[in-house]
Design a protein around this motif. Structure first.
Motif, PDB file in Angstrom:
ATOM      1  N   THR A  60      -6.669  -1.314 -10.560  1.00 14.74           N
ATOM      2  CA  THR A  60      -6.788  -1.380  -9.105  1.00 14.74           C
ATOM      3  C   THR A  60      -8.125  -0.802  -8.679  1.00 14.74           C
ATOM      4  OG1 THR A  60      -4.398  -1.113  -8.879  1.00 14.74           O
ATOM      5  CG2 THR A  60      -5.721  -0.557  -6.953  1.00 14.74           C
ATOM      6  N   PHE A  79      -0.650   2.337  -3.805  1.00 16.55           N
ATOM      7  CA  PHE A  79      -0.175   2.223  -2.427  1.00 16.55           C
ATOM      8  C   PHE A  79       0.936   3.237  -2.147  1.00 16.55           C
ATOM      9  CE2 PHE A  79       2.777   0.567   0.742  1.00 16.55           C
ATOM     10  CZ  PHE A  79       1.919   0.339   1.811  1.00 16.55           C
ATOM     11  N   SER A 109      -1.224   0.306 -11.212  1.00 15.65           N
ATOM     12  CA  SER A 109      -0.927  -0.863 -10.385  1.00 15.65           C
ATOM     13  C   SER A 109      -1.248  -0.616  -8.911  1.00 15.65           C
ATOM     14  CB  SER A 109       0.556  -1.221 -10.520  1.00 15.65           C
ATOM     15  OG  SER A 109       1.346  -0.209  -9.919  1.00 15.65           O
ATOM     16  N   THR A 110      -1.479  -1.705  -8.181  1.00 19.23           N
ATOM     17  CA  THR A 110      -1.703  -1.576  -6.733  1.00 19.23           C
ATOM     18  C   THR A 110      -0.473  -0.963  -6.086  1.00 19.23           C
ATOM     19  OG1 THR A 110      -0.974  -3.863  -6.409  1.00 19.23           O
ATOM     20  CG2 THR A 110      -3.355  -3.488  -6.514  1.00 19.23           C
ATOM     21  N   GLN A 111       0.711  -1.277  -6.598  1.00 19.40           N
ATOM     22  CA  GLN A 111       1.948  -0.718  -6.045  1.00 19.40           C
ATOM     23  C   GLN A 111       1.966   0.803  -6.190  1.00 19.40           C
ATOM     24  OE1 GLN A 111       5.623  -2.424  -7.477  1.00 19.40           O
ATOM     25  NE2 GLN A 111       6.862  -0.851  -6.500  1.00 19.40           N
ATOM     26  N   HIS A 136       0.790  -2.660  -0.535  1.00 20.10           N
ATOM     27  CA  HIS A 136       0.010  -2.747  -1.768  1.00 20.10           C
ATOM     28  C   HIS A 136      -1.446  -3.145  -1.568  1.00 20.10           C
ATOM     29  CE1 HIS A 136       4.185  -3.636  -3.702  1.00 20.10           C
ATOM     30  NE2 HIS A 136       4.126  -2.471  -3.087  1.00 20.10           N
ATOM     31  N   SER A 137      -1.952  -3.191  -0.293  1.00 20.56           N
ATOM     32  CA  SER A 137      -3.361  -3.553  -0.141  1.00 20.56           C
ATOM     33  C   SER A 137      -4.143  -2.737   0.893  1.00 20.56           C
ATOM     34  CB  SER A 137      -3.509  -5.040   0.163  1.00 20.56           C
ATOM     35  OG  SER A 137      -2.932  -5.355   1.407  1.00 20.56           O
ATOM     36  N   ALA A 172     -10.031   0.843  -5.364  1.00 23.43           N
ATOM     37  CA  ALA A 172      -9.708   1.420  -4.058  1.00 23.43           C
ATOM     38  C   ALA A 172     -10.947   2.074  -3.460  1.00 23.43           C
ATOM     39  CB  ALA A 172      -8.596   2.453  -4.202  1.00 23.43           C
ATOM     40  N   ILE A 225      -6.959  -1.278  -1.038  1.00 24.04           N
ATOM     41  CA  ILE A 225      -6.424  -1.262  -2.399  1.00 24.04           C
ATOM     42  C   ILE A 225      -6.444  -2.706  -2.896  1.00 24.04           C
ATOM     43  CG2 ILE A 225      -4.413  -0.675  -3.814  1.00 24.04           C
ATOM     44  CD1 ILE A 225      -3.547   1.105  -1.291  1.00 24.04           C
ATOM     45  N   ASN A 226      -7.244  -2.983  -3.913  1.00 23.33           N
ATOM     46  CA  ASN A 226      -7.389  -4.356  -4.406  1.00 23.33           C
ATOM     47  C   ASN A 226      -7.026  -4.449  -5.882  1.00 23.33           C
ATOM     48  OD1 ASN A 226      -8.636  -5.289  -1.911  1.00 23.33           O
ATOM     49  ND2 ASN A 226     -10.400  -4.076  -2.554  1.00 23.33           N
ATOM     50  N   GLU A 227      -6.249  -5.440  -6.218  1.00 25.54           N
ATOM     51  CA  GLU A 227      -5.885  -5.667  -7.612  1.00 25.54           C
ATOM     52  C   GLU A 227      -7.087  -6.220  -8.363  1.00 25.54           C
ATOM     53  OE1 GLU A 227      -2.452  -7.919 -10.248  1.00 25.54           O
ATOM     54  OE2 GLU A 227      -2.250  -7.813  -8.071  1.00 25.54           O
ATOM     55  N   LYS A 228      -7.387  -5.625  -9.531  1.00 23.40           N
ATOM     56  CA  LYS A 228      -8.540  -6.057 -10.326  1.00 23.40           C
ATOM     57  C   LYS A 228      -8.114  -6.701 -11.639  1.00 23.40           C
ATOM     58  CE  LYS A 228     -12.293  -5.400  -8.345  1.00 23.40           C
ATOM     59  NZ  LYS A 228     -12.738  -6.577  -7.600  1.00 23.40           N
TER      60      LYS A 228
END
Length: 136
Positions: free
Chosen positions: A97, A20, A15-17, A68-69, A99, A89-92
């Motif tokens: 994620t 991050f 996860s992005t979390q 988270h980004s 990065a 950091i980008n959610e895909k």
């Protein structure tokens, strides 16, 4: 003169979390570096410094974060030249994620010829290391 280097983009199955939170603690940066090429490692949650083999000490200081980004990093006071290093950091998708690192430094022409290739290799290594660390 401004020098810009973008690392390769890595896709991480996490996860992005999680990505991050790992990067937001600078004690974790050591896991992303080539252990055979760095020495004199020091770190706290918000800063770290290390010496690159046959080169200068690189101090990294957290400037700001966007949860988270993005993490914005600046060179510390002993940096060989002024620079910024941003980690994006980008959610895909669900639990995926992307990065990458983006460096911008004020490097003179002589130094630029010597540092661009090793810095590019270092940032790509760090991107790969991030994938490895967060997919364990």
């Amino acid at each position: 003169m401004s020098t810009k280097i973008e690392s390769k983009k890595v896709s991480i199955k996490n996860s992005t979390q999680a990505v991050f939170e790992f990067l937001n603690d600078f004690n974790n940066i050591k896991a992303l570096l080539p252990t055979d090429k760095i020495s004199d490692w020091e770190s706290t949650v918000d800063a770290c410094s290390f010496k690159i083999q046959n080169a200068a000490i690189i101090p990294l200081v957290k400037k700001s974060t966007t949860p988270h980004s993005k993490i914005d990093i600046v060179g510390g006071e002993k940096a060989p030249f002024p620079f910024t290093l941003d980690i994006f950091i980008n959610e895909k998708g669900a639990n995926e994620t992307e990065a990458y690192l983006f460096f911008e430094g004020d490097i003179n022409m002589f130094l630029k010829m010597m540092v661009v290739k090793p810095l590019t290799a270092l940032f790509d290594y760090m991107a790969d290391g991030l994938k490895v660390e967060l997919e364990k």
